[in-house]
Design an enzyme around this catalytic site. Sequence first.
Site, mmCIF file in Angstrom:
data_model
loop_
_atom_site.group_PDB
_atom_site.id
_atom_site.type_symbol
_atom_site.label_atom_id
_atom_site.label_comp_id
_atom_site.label_asym_id
_atom_site.label_seq_id
_atom_site.Cartn_x
_atom_site.Cartn_y
_atom_site.Cartn_z
ATOM 1 N N GLU A 46 1.008 -1.265 0.101
ATOM 2 C CA GLU A 46 -0.070 -0.043 -0.058
ATOM 3 C C GLU A 46 0.787 1.269 0.082
ATOM 4 O O GLU A 46 0.384 2.229 -0.729
ATOM 5 C CB GLU A 46 -0.890 -0.070 1.262
ATOM 6 N N TYR A 67 -6.246 6.957 4.058
ATOM 7 C CA TYR A 67 -6.616 5.883 3.050
ATOM 8 C C TYR A 67 -5.743 4.432 3.162
ATOM 9 O O TYR A 67 -6.277 3.497 3.473
ATOM 10 C CB TYR A 67 -6.163 6.240 1.528
ATOM 11 N N TYR A 72 9.340 9.181 -5.280
ATOM 12 C CA TYR A 72 8.845 9.553 -3.917
ATOM 13 C C TYR A 72 9.561 8.825 -2.867
ATOM 14 O O TYR A 72 9.050 8.250 -1.928
ATOM 15 C CB TYR A 72 7.613 9.618 -3.833
ATOM 16 N N ASP A 77 -9.424 6.147 -2.154
ATOM 17 C CA ASP A 77 -8.098 6.570 -2.893
ATOM 18 C C ASP A 77 -8.906 7.129 -4.226
ATOM 19 O O ASP A 77 -10.054 7.351 -4.342
ATOM 20 C CB ASP A 77 -7.463 4.991 -3.236
ATOM 21 N N CYS A 114 -25.718 4.486 -12.644
ATOM 22 C CA CYS A 114 -24.798 5.314 -12.513
ATOM 23 C C CYS A 114 -25.368 6.984 -12.858
ATOM 24 O O CYS A 114 -25.826 7.019 -13.905
ATOM 25 C CB CYS A 114 -23.602 5.065 -13.377
#
Length: 308
Positions: free
Chosen positions: A35, A118, A80, A136, A205
Amino acid sequence: MIEAIRSMLLHWFAKHGRDLPWRRTRDPYAIMVAEIMLQQTQVDRVIPKYQAFLTEFPTITALATASTADVIRLWAGLGYNRRAIHLQRAAQIIVEQYDGQVPASVAALRKLPGIGPYTAGAIACFAFEQDVVFLDTNIRRVVRRLCVGPDHWPAPSDTTLLAHAEELLPVGKGWEWNQAIMELGALICTATGPACWRCPLRQHCRAYTAAVAADSELVMTLATPQVKRVAETRSTEPFIGSRRWYRGRIIAALRHLPTGTVLPLAELGQRIRTDYTAEHETWLQKLVVDLARDGLLLVTEQGVRLPD
């Protein structure tokens, strides 16, 4: 209608869900690694790094006691780099405070470095199979279109979206449901080119219904002019030459050095940019100080190096 949505999406996921390595385990440590790697990084890039990382650091204790320099080196290619530091610090806290057992509660997980709402929800759900709702990028987009409307309508708050997500979540099936709704966002209900014609939920939807009612060309794509402009703006933002780009080049230059090797600042500057001169020294010092503050390198009198 909610029962129909649940049934349709779970059936679709059972048939079309990808076989991803972190979906084959409930090991909380492995799920935590996955994750954190998946934060802002595409699945295809994560898979080989995830497997290599768990081979090198198979347990949370192995990660907690590893050389930080080795952790940073193994993170190469994911970007990152601060996430690597946060992941190791979280592992160290878990070993010290939780006897090496990843905590199961969202509240406890949120206190760990690098773990936000999250990621905490995802670990609680995917490792411990708790019925937790979280947002997310993919879940947020699917819930918004499904329950609220098209992207060009006023954006709902996360509180509103979480309330919709809570209503949709089938009791006792949190793992399957959250995997399924994320998968739908990743494969079909994408940001700029959703394939509504293939979506199992299109008849329920609100975004799709609104497009049909407006007799718009958005029926198949839902990619409104506003959405396209945002996507185009992001894709044309210069990354090469940016501050983040140079931060990555600094870490890349240090990764290739033997452990403990110190690189003089001037030499570092020459390695990361061909036009480096003494006039760039202040600029470079600011970059390395920020990286040191993030725990990604150490600054010495002789220069800089990766942490121990």
